[in-house]
Write an enzyme that holds these catalytic residues in place. Sequence first.
Site, PDB file in Angstrom:
ATOM      1  N   CYS A 113     -31.155  26.283 -44.210  1.00  0.00           N
ATOM      2  CA  CYS A 113     -30.689  26.559 -45.576  1.00  0.00           C
ATOM      3  C   CYS A 113     -31.769  26.413 -46.637  1.00  0.00           C
ATOM      4  O   CYS A 113     -31.588  26.853 -47.766  1.00  0.00           O
ATOM      5  CB  CYS A 113     -29.506  25.667 -45.916  1.00  0.00           C
ATOM      6  SG  CYS A 113     -28.084  25.947 -44.846  1.00  0.00           S
ATOM      7  N   HIS A 150     -28.490  25.325 -53.646  1.00  0.00           N
ATOM      8  CA  HIS A 150     -27.974  25.902 -52.414  1.00  0.00           C
ATOM      9  C   HIS A 150     -26.464  25.651 -52.363  1.00  0.00           C
ATOM     10  O   HIS A 150     -26.000  24.559 -52.693  1.00  0.00           O
ATOM     11  CB  HIS A 150     -28.677  25.234 -51.224  1.00  0.00           C
ATOM     12  CG  HIS A 150     -28.015  25.519 -49.910  1.00  0.00           C
ATOM     13  ND1 HIS A 150     -27.752  26.806 -49.485  1.00  0.00           N
ATOM     14  CD2 HIS A 150     -27.557  24.695 -48.939  1.00  0.00           C
ATOM     15  CE1 HIS A 150     -27.159  26.746 -48.301  1.00  0.00           C
ATOM     16  NE2 HIS A 150     -27.022  25.487 -47.951  1.00  0.00           N
ATOM     17  N   ASN A 181     -21.112  29.300 -47.558  1.00  0.00           N
ATOM     18  CA  ASN A 181     -22.531  29.006 -47.325  1.00  0.00           C
ATOM     19  C   ASN A 181     -23.162  30.175 -46.572  1.00  0.00           C
ATOM     20  O   ASN A 181     -22.889  30.375 -45.393  1.00  0.00           O
ATOM     21  CB  ASN A 181     -22.650  27.707 -46.519  1.00  0.00           C
ATOM     22  CG  ASN A 181     -24.093  27.288 -46.276  1.00  0.00           C
ATOM     23  OD1 ASN A 181     -25.032  28.034 -46.577  1.00  0.00           O
ATOM     24  ND2 ASN A 181     -24.279  26.101 -45.734  1.00  0.00           N
TER      25      ASN A 181
END
Length: 330
Positions: free
Chosen positions: A117, A257, A287
Site C-alpha cells: 500500500c 492511504h 482499499n
Amino acid sequence: MMSKVNAAITAVGGYVPDYVLTNQELETMVDTNDEWIVTRTGIRERRILKGENKATSDLAVPAVRELLEKRGIGAEEIDLIIFCTSTPDMLFPATANILADKVGAINAWGYDLQAACSGFLFGLTTGAQFIESGHHKKVLVVGGDKMSSVINYKDRNTCILFGDGCGAVLLEPNYEGLGLQDALLRSDGSGGKYLNIKGGGSLHPASHETVDAGLHYAYQEGRSVFKFAVTKMAGVVEDLMVKNSLTSEDIDWLVPHQANRRIIDATAERAGLPDDKVMVNIEKYGNTTSGTIPLCLWEWEKKLKKGDSLMFAAFGGGFTWGSVYLKWAY
C-alpha cells in the site's frame, strides 16, 4: 546559475471499474453486515473489475489516456513508467512494459515497484530522482491494483476491505520551487508475517497444495496490522512536519492511504488537521492498495490550487510506510 529542479505533478488521471460491490451484496457472501463494516472500516462499497482476461494493466490504460489528454501530450513523450502494484498482470514481463505497449509509450523504459500500500509513495519518490537528476523530463508514476484477483470472498476479514482501481500522475521538472519538497520512507520486514500473500513466489511456487491451502490469497492479521498502521502512519506525518518546520496551518491537504477510516482519522488528528482538509473516498472504493492516493488526487484535482501544500501518508504490507510533502504545481 540554474535554479534547483523539483519534480512536480503536472497531470493526474484515474479509473475505477463500473461494477459496484456493496456491503449488502457482501452480506449474501460472508457472515458480515453493513453496520459492522461501516463502523469498523468506513467502507460502503468498492469497485470490481469484471470480465474475461482483464488485468491490472486494463485499469491503468484509461487512467493514463485521461492524463495524457489533460496534459495535451502524446504517449511517445513519456521517458519512464514506474508501475506501483501488488497485483501485476504476470510475474514478468513487468506490467509497466505491458502498459507502455497498450498506450503507445514507445520511447519509455519502465519497471514495476512493489511496496504494497505504500507503493505509490515509494514510486513517486523514485520517479522524482529521475527528474531532479536532469536525465528525464516526463516520468509516469502509476498506482493500480486488481485486488479482487487475490481476495478470498469467503474470508470476511479481508474481502470487505479491498477494491480495484488505478490512478496515475505525470512528473515533470519545476523551477518555481513547487513539486516534491521532502519525504520520509520506512520499511520493517519483521512485519511481513502479519500481511502477505504466501503463494506464487519462489518460496511457495504454485502447486495443487498451495492452491488448496489458499496461499495465493491475501492474508492479514488484522489487529496487529491496525495497531502498527495507526502509530506508524500518523507518526511519520508528524515527523515530516517537524523536519520541515510545518504546523497544521501550513498544510492545505492531507492525502492519506485509504485503508481504514479510523487510521485516516488518527493520522489527521495527530497532524492537527480538520476533516475538511483530509481527502477521503474510502466509502466508495475501499482499499485499492497502490491506487488510493492517486485516486484521491484525481477526485480532488479541481479543488487543488497552485502552491497548495499537500502531505501524503501511507502504510502497507511488508511493513512499509512513509510520508511525502509536496507543493501543488498547477
